[in-house]
Design a protein around this motif. Sequence first.
Motif, short mmCIF file in Angstrom:
data_model
loop_
_atom_site.label_atom_id
_atom_site.label_comp_id
_atom_site.label_asym_id
_atom_site.label_seq_id
_atom_site.Cartn_x
_atom_site.Cartn_y
_atom_site.Cartn_z
N SER A 152 0.80 -1.21 0.00
CA SER A 152 0.00 0.00 0.00
C SER A 152 0.84 1.27 0.00
O SER A 152 0.30 2.36 -0.08
CB SER A 152 -0.93 0.00 1.22
N PHE A 153 2.16 1.13 0.07
CA PHE A 153 3.04 2.30 0.13
C PHE A 153 3.21 2.89 -1.26
O PHE A 153 3.54 2.20 -2.21
CB PHE A 153 4.42 1.91 0.68
N GLU A 154 2.95 4.17 -1.41
CA GLU A 154 3.10 4.85 -2.69
C GLU A 154 3.95 6.09 -2.50
O GLU A 154 3.80 6.82 -1.52
CB GLU A 154 1.74 5.25 -3.25
N LEU A 155 4.83 6.32 -3.44
CA LEU A 155 5.63 7.54 -3.41
C LEU A 155 4.77 8.71 -3.84
O LEU A 155 3.90 8.57 -4.70
CB LEU A 155 6.83 7.39 -4.35
N PRO A 156 5.03 9.89 -3.30
CA PRO A 156 4.24 11.05 -3.71
C PRO A 156 4.48 11.38 -5.18
O PRO A 156 5.60 11.38 -5.66
CB PRO A 156 4.75 12.17 -2.80
N GLY A 157 3.41 11.57 -5.90
CA GLY A 157 3.50 11.91 -7.31
C GLY A 157 3.82 10.73 -8.19
O GLY A 157 4.14 10.89 -9.37
N ALA A 158 3.71 9.50 -7.70
CA ALA A 158 4.06 8.33 -8.49
C ALA A 158 2.86 7.70 -9.18
O ALA A 158 3.00 6.71 -9.86
CB ALA A 158 4.73 7.29 -7.60
N GLY A 192 -3.16 7.62 -14.95
CA GLY A 192 -3.85 8.45 -15.91
C GLY A 192 -2.99 8.87 -17.09
O GLY A 192 -3.46 9.54 -18.01
N GLU A 193 -1.72 8.48 -17.08
CA GLU A 193 -0.79 8.86 -18.14
C GLU A 193 -0.89 7.92 -19.33
O GLU A 193 -1.17 6.75 -19.18
CB GLU A 193 0.65 8.86 -17.62
N GLU A 194 -0.67 8.47 -20.51
CA GLU A 194 -0.65 7.68 -21.73
C GLU A 194 0.72 7.78 -22.34
O GLU A 194 1.28 8.87 -22.47
CB GLU A 194 -1.69 8.22 -22.72
N LEU A 195 1.28 6.66 -22.71
CA LEU A 195 2.60 6.63 -23.29
C LEU A 195 2.47 6.65 -24.81
O LEU A 195 1.82 5.80 -25.40
CB LEU A 195 3.36 5.37 -22.86
N THR A 196 3.05 7.66 -25.41
CA THR A 196 3.04 7.74 -26.87
C THR A 196 4.46 7.72 -27.37
O THR A 196 5.32 8.48 -26.92
CB THR A 196 2.35 9.04 -27.35
#
Length: 99
Positions: free
Chosen positions: A45-51, A55-59
Amino acid sequence: MATDYDASSTTDEATAAEPIEELRTTAAAVQSPVVDEDEVEAADSFELPGADLSGEELTVQILPAQADEFTCSSCFLVRHRSQIAREKNGLLFCSECEG
Protein backbone atom coordinates in the motif's frame (compact mmCIF):
# COMPACT_ATOMS: atom_id res chain seq x y z
CA MET A 1 42.37 -2.51 39.67
CA ALA A 2 44.32 -5.05 37.62
CA THR A 3 42.54 -7.08 34.93
CA ASP A 4 43.66 -10.53 33.87
CA TYR A 5 42.99 -10.66 30.13
CA ASP A 6 44.08 -14.31 29.87
CA ALA A 7 41.41 -15.51 32.27
CA SER A 8 38.27 -17.17 30.96
CA SER A 9 35.49 -14.64 30.42
CA THR A 10 32.69 -17.04 31.40
CA THR A 11 32.43 -17.74 35.06
CA ASP A 12 28.92 -19.12 35.06
CA GLU A 13 29.15 -22.92 34.84
CA ALA A 14 25.40 -23.25 34.32
CA THR A 15 25.69 -21.50 30.96
CA ALA A 16 28.41 -23.89 29.83
CA ALA A 17 26.35 -26.92 30.79
CA GLU A 18 23.23 -25.79 28.89
CA PRO A 19 21.89 -28.66 26.75
CA ILE A 20 22.42 -28.48 23.00
CA GLU A 21 18.78 -29.33 22.30
CA GLU A 22 17.64 -26.24 24.18
CA LEU A 23 20.00 -24.12 22.09
CA ARG A 24 18.64 -25.64 18.88
CA THR A 25 15.04 -24.91 19.79
CA THR A 26 15.94 -21.36 20.78
CA ALA A 27 17.79 -20.81 17.49
CA ALA A 28 14.88 -22.26 15.51
CA ALA A 29 12.45 -19.90 17.20
CA VAL A 30 14.67 -16.90 16.46
CA GLN A 31 15.22 -17.83 12.79
CA SER A 32 11.63 -18.59 11.94
CA PRO A 33 10.90 -18.40 8.18
CA VAL A 34 7.41 -17.02 8.80
CA VAL A 35 6.84 -13.69 7.09
CA ASP A 36 4.94 -11.03 8.96
CA GLU A 37 2.04 -10.39 6.62
CA ASP A 38 1.36 -6.98 8.08
CA GLU A 39 4.71 -5.79 6.72
CA VAL A 40 3.91 -7.18 3.26
CA GLU A 41 0.54 -5.44 3.23
CA ALA A 42 2.14 -2.20 4.37
CA ALA A 43 4.70 -2.39 1.57
CA ASP A 44 2.00 -3.04 -1.05
CA SER A 45 0.00 0.00 0.00
CA PHE A 46 3.04 2.30 0.13
CA GLU A 47 3.10 4.85 -2.69
CA LEU A 48 5.63 7.54 -3.41
CA PRO A 49 4.24 11.05 -3.71
CA GLY A 50 3.50 11.91 -7.31
CA ALA A 51 4.06 8.33 -8.49
CA ASP A 52 0.49 7.68 -9.68
CA LEU A 53 0.87 7.28 -13.43
CA SER A 54 -2.44 5.50 -14.02
CA GLY A 55 -3.85 8.45 -15.91
CA GLU A 56 -0.79 8.86 -18.14
CA GLU A 57 -0.65 7.68 -21.73
CA LEU A 58 2.60 6.63 -23.29
CA THR A 59 3.04 7.74 -26.87
CA VAL A 60 6.06 6.61 -28.83
CA GLN A 61 6.81 7.39 -32.43
CA ILE A 62 8.27 4.34 -34.18
CA LEU A 63 10.49 5.05 -37.14
CA PRO A 64 11.54 2.52 -39.77
CA ALA A 65 15.24 1.72 -40.07
CA GLN A 66 17.07 4.64 -41.62
CA ALA A 67 19.46 4.41 -44.58
CA ASP A 68 22.50 4.56 -42.25
CA GLU A 69 21.19 1.84 -39.88
CA PHE A 70 21.00 -1.95 -39.89
CA THR A 71 19.49 -4.62 -37.65
CA CYS A 72 22.01 -7.04 -36.16
CA SER A 73 21.14 -10.65 -36.96
CA SER A 74 22.39 -11.81 -33.56
CA CYS A 75 21.08 -9.31 -30.97
CA PHE A 76 18.35 -7.80 -33.20
CA LEU A 77 19.21 -4.25 -32.16
CA VAL A 78 19.17 -1.43 -34.66
CA ARG A 79 22.72 -0.12 -35.02
CA HIS A 80 24.55 2.49 -37.05
CA ARG A 81 26.22 1.11 -40.17
CA SER A 82 29.63 2.02 -38.73
CA GLN A 83 29.14 -0.86 -36.24
CA ILE A 84 28.94 -3.61 -38.88
CA ALA A 85 31.59 -6.18 -37.97
CA ARG A 86 30.86 -8.77 -40.67
CA GLU A 87 28.35 -9.92 -43.22
CA LYS A 88 27.60 -13.60 -43.72
CA ASN A 89 25.04 -14.94 -46.20
CA GLY A 90 23.43 -11.52 -46.45
CA LEU A 91 23.10 -11.20 -42.67
CA LEU A 92 24.79 -8.31 -40.85
CA PHE A 93 26.39 -8.65 -37.41
CA CYS A 94 27.37 -5.79 -35.10
CA SER A 95 30.78 -5.32 -33.50
CA GLU A 96 29.46 -6.13 -30.00
CA CYS A 97 28.11 -9.54 -31.05
CA GLU A 98 31.23 -10.31 -33.04
CA GLY A 99 33.61 -9.62 -30.13
